[in-house]
Design a protein around this motif. Structure first.
Motif, mmCIF file in Angstrom:
data_model
loop_
_atom_site.group_PDB
_atom_site.id
_atom_site.type_symbol
_atom_site.label_atom_id
_atom_site.label_comp_id
_atom_site.label_asym_id
_atom_site.label_seq_id
_atom_site.Cartn_x
_atom_site.Cartn_y
_atom_site.Cartn_z
ATOM 1 N N ASN A 299 0.806 -1.217 0.000
ATOM 2 C CA ASN A 299 0.000 0.000 0.000
ATOM 3 C C ASN A 299 0.843 1.273 0.000
ATOM 4 O OD1 ASN A 299 -2.602 -1.307 0.145
ATOM 5 N ND2 ASN A 299 -2.088 -1.850 2.245
ATOM 6 N N THR A 300 2.154 1.139 0.094
ATOM 7 C CA THR A 300 3.039 2.303 0.111
ATOM 8 C C THR A 300 3.204 2.876 -1.293
ATOM 9 O OG1 THR A 300 4.261 1.515 2.048
ATOM 10 C CG2 THR A 300 5.384 3.090 0.638
ATOM 11 N N ASP A 301 3.149 4.207 -1.383
ATOM 12 C CA ASP A 301 3.347 4.895 -2.663
ATOM 13 C C ASP A 301 4.751 5.470 -2.796
ATOM 14 O OD1 ASP A 301 0.544 4.700 -3.527
ATOM 15 O OD2 ASP A 301 0.151 6.104 -1.887
ATOM 16 N N ILE A 302 5.321 5.939 -1.684
ATOM 17 C CA ILE A 302 6.623 6.598 -1.683
ATOM 18 C C ILE A 302 7.563 5.856 -0.734
ATOM 19 C CG2 ILE A 302 7.890 8.737 -1.183
ATOM 20 C CD1 ILE A 302 6.066 9.141 -3.488
ATOM 21 N N GLY A 303 8.644 5.317 -1.284
ATOM 22 C CA GLY A 303 9.644 4.652 -0.466
ATOM 23 C C GLY A 303 10.825 5.576 -0.220
ATOM 24 N N PRO A 304 11.936 5.031 0.202
ATOM 25 C CA PRO A 304 13.127 5.860 0.429
ATOM 26 C C PRO A 304 13.829 6.191 -0.873
ATOM 27 C CG PRO A 304 13.640 3.564 0.843
ATOM 28 C CD PRO A 304 12.167 3.614 0.541
ATOM 29 N N LEU A 305 14.659 7.224 -0.824
ATOM 30 C CA LEU A 305 15.595 7.475 -1.910
ATOM 31 C C LEU A 305 16.748 6.491 -1.768
ATOM 32 C CD1 LEU A 305 15.612 11.372 -1.816
ATOM 33 C CD2 LEU A 305 14.426 9.913 -3.449
ATOM 34 N N VAL A 306 17.555 6.371 -2.803
ATOM 35 C CA VAL A 306 18.566 5.318 -2.797
ATOM 36 C C VAL A 306 19.714 5.588 -1.828
ATOM 37 C CG1 VAL A 306 19.972 6.248 -4.692
ATOM 38 C CG2 VAL A 306 19.860 3.762 -4.327
ATOM 39 N N ARG A 307 20.068 6.867 -1.624
ATOM 40 C CA ARG A 307 21.189 7.205 -0.753
ATOM 41 C C ARG A 307 20.970 8.589 -0.133
ATOM 42 N NH1 ARG A 307 22.268 2.610 -1.488
ATOM 43 N NH2 ARG A 307 24.297 1.614 -1.871
#
Length: 455
Positions: A299-307
């Motif tokens: 259900n997540t739309d926005i995860g973390p950036l890579v670094r």
């Protein structure tokens, strides 16, 4: 010798470390590639296709596990990671099915009794690929490079070594001859040094424009064919006669797909003044509904950036915009938690001199600029060193088609977000690169077009 570290962006913790390949391992890989090429190119095109179909079969069977590997190593939300794997399988199957037709000699009428164009593979191709679509960036190129009878040596981003090694495993398990697809765990300078090697016949590069220029220079100096895909600052143009609600509903995901870390994501929102308020209000409303969190949650739309460095770059771009008069509508920004999270930021009153308009923004920042008419929209859209993709929204499809031809880009969608397909060429102009991937146009990039006349 610096180790190559796989880091989970959700936690910021190291998963595993790898020793870069030694000179001996690299030289062995080059020899394997050369030997494998002579065997692989002699297979009938249909036989190569059958072997490649085996790779796509494995991808589909293991899409969940492979998707989780992507999410673990570079932070893409799981629903998009699994979709990436399926898209790779579809693309491989497309070229496995069409390679025979594309390689069939073309008969030409000349003064000779028989004349033809023969399509022949070039040899080992060095592929230098980025982390943001760790399987797609590699396999979309490999699908037609290998189907044509070439072989590939992959220098993947050091952010995704586990994905890089997993792809080599899949090819071997599917029965692809050893050496046809190899992963080399090496750094950028080492990859650059390989371009001059006799075994390497061409280079496929996807990444930043500064690195791309160096690759082009090295390839040209050594008379090697190259294809460059160097990112973009894609305009999303909303005209006064657009379906504004639909445009806004597509604009938000097209900016935030892969947490905004996408070369063809919409990055500059250019909106006619008659509908600017309506579009902006809807855009803000939908952005605020996005769910940021654990990328393993479907259900997540926005995860973390890579670094962490990505967050720092976004902060600098937003600071520059606000210092030049941009209005913050959705503050977003760095999230106070473990991992590399950055909440979407929406800016109004953007101007062309701001970094968010002039540079590629590789994260969920959305600058909105208002224009008086469609000609000003096209003028601002073209006022960039990039030229990858674009989107135009208008209920007048003929006008949309006309304006699409005025945009200085390699790809345009009218009333949609441009999504890559195996049957359409992918690539850009200006600072967004040279050459094409996919479709027959990408297929022939790494083919020797040999003219033969028989008297």
């Amino acid at each position: 010798m610096n180790l190559i570290s796989s880091i989970n962006p959700t936690t910021g913790k190291t998963i595993k470390q790898f020793k870069p390949y030694s000179e001996e391992q690299i030289n062995t890989g080059l020899k394997k590639a050369n030997a494998a090429f002579h065997e692989w190119k002699e297979l009938d095109v249909s036989e190569r296709g059958e072997v490649l179909n085996g790779v796509s079969k494995l991808l589909r069977e293991r899409k969940q596990d492979l998707g989780e590997l992507i999410t673990q190593e570079m932070g893409k939300v799981i629903k998009q990671s699994v979709g990436e794997i399926v898209k790779c399988a579809d693309t491989i199957d497309y070229f496995a099915a069409h390679a025979e037709e594309l390689m069939h000699p073309e008969q030409i009428e000349t003064d000779a009794s028989e004349s033809m164009v023969s399509y022949e593979p070039m040899g080992p191709v060095l592929a230098i690929k980025p982390w943001n679509f760790p399987f797609w960036q590699v396999l979309s190129a490999a699908s037609h490079i290998l189907a044509a009878g070439n072989v590939m040596l992959l220098k993947h981003s050091s952010y995704v070594p586990m994905c890089a090694l997993k792809m080599e495993e899949l090819f071997l398990e599917a029965g692809v001859t050893e050496g046809v697809f190899q992963t080399l765990l090496i750094d950028g300078p080492t990859a650059s040094s390989l371009i001059s090697k006799n075994e390497i016949k061409a280079v496929s590069f996807t990444g930043g424009d500064a690195a791309g220029k160096k690759v082009a220079e090295l390839a040209a100096r050594n008379m090697k064919k190259f294809v460059l895909e160097l990112g973009g600052s894609d305009p999303f143009i909303v005209l006064s006669d657009a379906d504004v609600e639909k445009a806004a509903s597509v604009a938000v995901p097209s900016r935030c797909i892969n947490t905004g870390q996408t070369c063809i994501a919409a990055k500059r929102f250019i909106v006619a003044q008659e509908v600017a308020e309506e579009f902006t209000n809807k855009f803000v409303e939908l952005t605020e509904k996005l769910r940021l969190g654990d990328p393993m949650d479907k259900n997540t739309d926005i995860g973390p950036l890579v670094r962490e460095e990505q967050i720092t770059m976004l902060e600098q771009q937003v600071k520059d915009a606000t210092s030049k008069g941009a209005k913050v509508l959705v503050p977003g920004g760095r999230v106070n938690s473990e991992g590399f999270f950055y909440s979407p930021t929406v800016l109004a009153d953007a101007t062309p001199d701001m970094k968010v308009m002039a540079e590629e923004t590789f994260g969920p920042i959305a600058p909105i600029i208002t224009v008086k008419d469609e000609q000003e929209a096209i003028q601002i859209a073209n006022k960039t060193r990039f030229g990858l993709g674009a989107s135009i929204w208008t209920e007048d499809r003929e006008k949309g088609k006309l304006l699409a031809r005025q945009l200085e880009t390699g790809m345009v969608a009218v009333n949609a977000f441009f999504r890559p397909e195996a049957c359409m060429p992918f690539g850009g102009v200006k600072g967004s690169g040279m050459g094409r991937e996919m479709a027959k146009h990408g297929f022939y990039e790494f083919i020797n077009l040999k003219s033969i006349k028989i008297y």
